[in-house]
Scaffold this motif. Structure first.
Motif, PDB file in Angstrom:
ATOM      1  N   PHE A   1       4.550  14.468  -4.140  1.00  0.00           N
ATOM      2  CA  PHE A   1       5.906  14.879  -3.790  1.00  0.00           C
ATOM      3  C   PHE A   1       6.708  14.853  -5.078  1.00  0.00           C
ATOM      4  N   GLU A   2       7.260  16.006  -5.434  1.00  0.00           N
ATOM      5  CA  GLU A   2       8.007  16.105  -6.686  1.00  0.00           C
ATOM      6  C   GLU A   2       7.154  15.684  -7.890  1.00  0.00           C
ATOM      7  N   GLY A   3       5.853  15.955  -7.810  1.00  0.00           N
ATOM      8  CA  GLY A   3       4.939  15.632  -8.903  1.00  0.00           C
ATOM      9  C   GLY A   3       4.501  14.182  -8.974  1.00  0.00           C
ATOM     10  N   VAL A   4       4.848  13.380  -7.970  1.00  0.00           N
ATOM     11  CA  VAL A   4       4.525  11.950  -7.942  1.00  0.00           C
ATOM     12  C   VAL A   4       3.545  11.701  -6.796  1.00  0.00           C
ATOM     13  N   PRO A   5       2.525  10.855  -7.002  1.00  0.00           N
ATOM     14  CA  PRO A   5       1.589  10.559  -5.913  1.00  0.00           C
ATOM     15  C   PRO A   5       2.301   9.973  -4.693  1.00  0.00           C
ATOM     16  N   VAL A   6       1.784  10.309  -3.515  1.00  0.00           N
ATOM     17  CA  VAL A   6       2.303   9.788  -2.250  1.00  0.00           C
ATOM     18  C   VAL A   6       1.217   8.940  -1.606  1.00  0.00           C
ATOM     19  N   MET A   7       1.609   7.754  -1.137  1.00  0.00           N
ATOM     20  CA  MET A   7       0.653   6.856  -0.503  1.00  0.00           C
ATOM     21  C   MET A   7       1.267   6.233   0.745  1.00  0.00           C
ATOM     22  N   HIS A   8       0.389   5.781   1.629  1.00  0.00           N
ATOM     23  CA  HIS A   8       0.818   4.923   2.727  1.00  0.00           C
ATOM     24  C   HIS A   8       1.051   3.538   2.131  1.00  0.00           C
ATOM     25  N   PHE A   9       1.943   2.776   2.728  1.00  0.00           N
ATOM     26  CA  PHE A   9       2.227   1.425   2.237  1.00  0.00           C
ATOM     27  C   PHE A   9       0.941   0.615   2.086  1.00  0.00           C
ATOM     28  N   GLU A  10       0.067   0.688   3.086  1.00  0.00           N
ATOM     29  CA  GLU A  10      -1.143  -0.112   3.116  1.00  0.00           C
ATOM     30  C   GLU A  10      -2.135   0.242   2.006  1.00  0.00           C
ATOM     31  N   GLU A  11      -1.988   1.416   1.410  1.00  0.00           N
ATOM     32  CA  GLU A  11      -2.918   1.859   0.363  1.00  0.00           C
ATOM     33  C   GLU A  11      -2.563   1.321  -1.018  1.00  0.00           C
ATOM     34  N   ILE A  12      -1.378   0.760  -1.164  1.00  0.00           N
ATOM     35  CA  ILE A  12      -0.924   0.339  -2.490  1.00  0.00           C
ATOM     36  C   ILE A  12      -1.403  -1.079  -2.774  1.00  0.00           C
ATOM     37  N   ARG A  13      -2.161  -1.202  -3.820  1.00  0.00           N
ATOM     38  CA  ARG A  13      -2.613  -2.521  -4.247  1.00  0.00           C
ATOM     39  C   ARG A  13      -1.495  -3.165  -5.054  1.00  0.00           C
ATOM     40  N   ASN A  14      -1.431  -4.458  -5.032  1.00  0.00           N
ATOM     41  CA  ASN A  14      -0.431  -5.201  -5.812  1.00  0.00           C
ATOM     42  C   ASN A  14       0.988  -4.714  -5.528  1.00  0.00           C
ATOM     43  N   ILE A  15       1.318  -4.580  -4.260  1.00  0.00           N
ATOM     44  CA  ILE A  15       2.623  -4.046  -3.857  1.00  0.00           C
ATOM     45  C   ILE A  15       3.776  -4.861  -4.434  1.00  0.00           C
TER      46      ILE A  15
ATOM     47  N   ASN B   1      16.431   6.000   9.415  1.00  0.00           N
ATOM     48  CA  ASN B   1      15.450   4.928   9.615  1.00  0.00           C
ATOM     49  C   ASN B   1      15.555   3.828   8.570  1.00  0.00           C
ATOM     50  N   PHE B   2      16.646   3.789   7.823  1.00  0.00           N
ATOM     51  CA  PHE B   2      16.774   2.827   6.726  1.00  0.00           C
ATOM     52  C   PHE B   2      16.509   1.398   7.183  1.00  0.00           C
ATOM     53  N   ARG B   3      17.173   0.965   8.246  1.00  0.00           N
ATOM     54  CA  ARG B   3      17.059  -0.432   8.695  1.00  0.00           C
ATOM     55  C   ARG B   3      15.673  -0.738   9.261  1.00  0.00           C
ATOM     56  N   SER B   4      15.089   0.183  10.002  1.00  0.00           N
ATOM     57  CA  SER B   4      13.764  -0.097  10.562  1.00  0.00           C
ATOM     58  C   SER B   4      12.711  -0.136   9.448  1.00  0.00           C
ATOM     59  N   ILE B   5      12.847   0.703   8.446  1.00  0.00           N
ATOM     60  CA  ILE B   5      11.905   0.670   7.323  1.00  0.00           C
ATOM     61  C   ILE B   5      12.100  -0.615   6.525  1.00  0.00           C
ATOM     62  N   ALA B   6      13.341  -1.011   6.294  1.00  0.00           N
ATOM     63  CA  ALA B   6      13.597  -2.278   5.601  1.00  0.00           C
ATOM     64  C   ALA B   6      12.975  -3.433   6.381  1.00  0.00           C
ATOM     65  N   GLY B   7      13.146  -3.434   7.703  1.00  0.00           N
ATOM     66  CA  GLY B   7      12.547  -4.473   8.542  1.00  0.00           C
ATOM     67  C   GLY B   7      11.031  -4.498   8.433  1.00  0.00           C
ATOM     68  N   PHE B   8      10.424  -3.311   8.437  1.00  0.00           N
ATOM     69  CA  PHE B   8       8.975  -3.214   8.265  1.00  0.00           C
ATOM     70  C   PHE B   8       8.552  -3.833   6.932  1.00  0.00           C
ATOM     71  N   LEU B   9       9.267  -3.500   5.864  1.00  0.00           N
ATOM     72  CA  LEU B   9       8.929  -4.028   4.542  1.00  0.00           C
ATOM     73  C   LEU B   9       9.104  -5.543   4.486  1.00  0.00           C
ATOM     74  N   PHE B  10      10.162  -6.048   5.102  1.00  0.00           N
ATOM     75  CA  PHE B  10      10.355  -7.505   5.161  1.00  0.00           C
ATOM     76  C   PHE B  10       9.191  -8.160   5.901  1.00  0.00           C
ATOM     77  N   ASP B  11       8.769  -7.548   7.007  1.00  0.00           N
ATOM     78  CA  ASP B  11       7.647  -8.081   7.785  1.00  0.00           C
ATOM     79  C   ASP B  11       6.353  -8.101   6.977  1.00  0.00           C
ATOM     80  N   GLN B  12       6.254  -7.236   5.964  1.00  0.00           N
ATOM     81  CA  GLN B  12       5.068  -7.176   5.111  1.00  0.00           C
ATOM     82  C   GLN B  12       5.160  -8.127   3.923  1.00  0.00           C
ATOM     83  N   GLY B  13       6.236  -8.908   3.872  1.00  0.00           N
ATOM     84  CA  GLY B  13       6.383  -9.892   2.799  1.00  0.00           C
ATOM     85  C   GLY B  13       7.220  -9.441   1.616  1.00  0.00           C
ATOM     86  N   ILE B  14       7.815  -8.261   1.700  1.00  0.00           N
ATOM     87  CA  ILE B  14       8.698  -7.803   0.625  1.00  0.00           C
ATOM     88  C   ILE B  14      10.027  -8.539   0.789  1.00  0.00           C
ATOM     89  N   GLU B  15      10.458  -9.248  -0.230  1.00  0.00           N
ATOM     90  CA  GLU B  15      11.671 -10.060  -0.122  1.00  0.00           C
ATOM     91  C   GLU B  15      12.949  -9.262  -0.332  1.00  0.00           C
TER      92      GLU B  15
END
Length: 134
Positions: free
Chosen positions: A54-68, A80-94
């Motif tokens: 996308f725009e010349g940058v690789p696109v990945m699913h969250f789960e595919e990224i190592r060392n997130i 979907n800003f708040r639901s995505i933020a909630g998802f990221l928090f649930d995945q351990g992103i502070e």
């Protein structure tokens, strides 16, 4: 629960990689702004991922990224800003970053009507604490 903060230009070039969540008009503007500041987006994250780039940058699913945790994640979704933020928090992103300050850096001549409308909607959801749940 994590926190939402503004992405700051001083974060560019500090050794952290940058990921943008959402292949959106705001994601395009954030990429342009970061490039204007001398940085780059390392990856776009999107749950639908209907393209490899996308725009010349690789696109990945969250789960595919190592060392997130090496990434600063800028959430460029609107409705979907708040639901995505909630998802990221649930995945351990502070900390999840928003791109409001970045969007204002892109020169007006680069902003098509679609981009301006998307930026206004994004600003509304960030400033009013809404968007796809809490």
């Amino acid at each position: 629960m994590g926190r939402i903060e503004a992405f700051d230009r001083t974060m560019i070039g500090d050794g952290c990689k940058i990921a943008v969540y959402g292949m959106s008009p705001c994601g395009k503007l954030a990429k342009k702004a970061i490039e204007l500041l001398g940085g780059k987006i390392d990856v776009f994250i999107d749950r639908l991922r209907d393209a490899e780039f996308f725009e010349g940058v690789p696109v990945m699913h969250f789960e595919e990224i190592r060392n997130i945790h090496e990434y600063r994640i800028i959430n460029c979704a609107s409705a979907n800003f708040r639901s995505i933020a909630g998802f990221l928090f649930d995945q351990g992103i502070e900390t999840v970053y928003h791109a409001l300050s970045l969007l204002d850096l892109v020169p007006e001549d680069d902003k098509a009507l679609e981009m301006c409308d998307a930026r206004s909607l994004y600003r509304y959801y960030i400033e009013n604490g809404r968007g796809g749940g809490s």
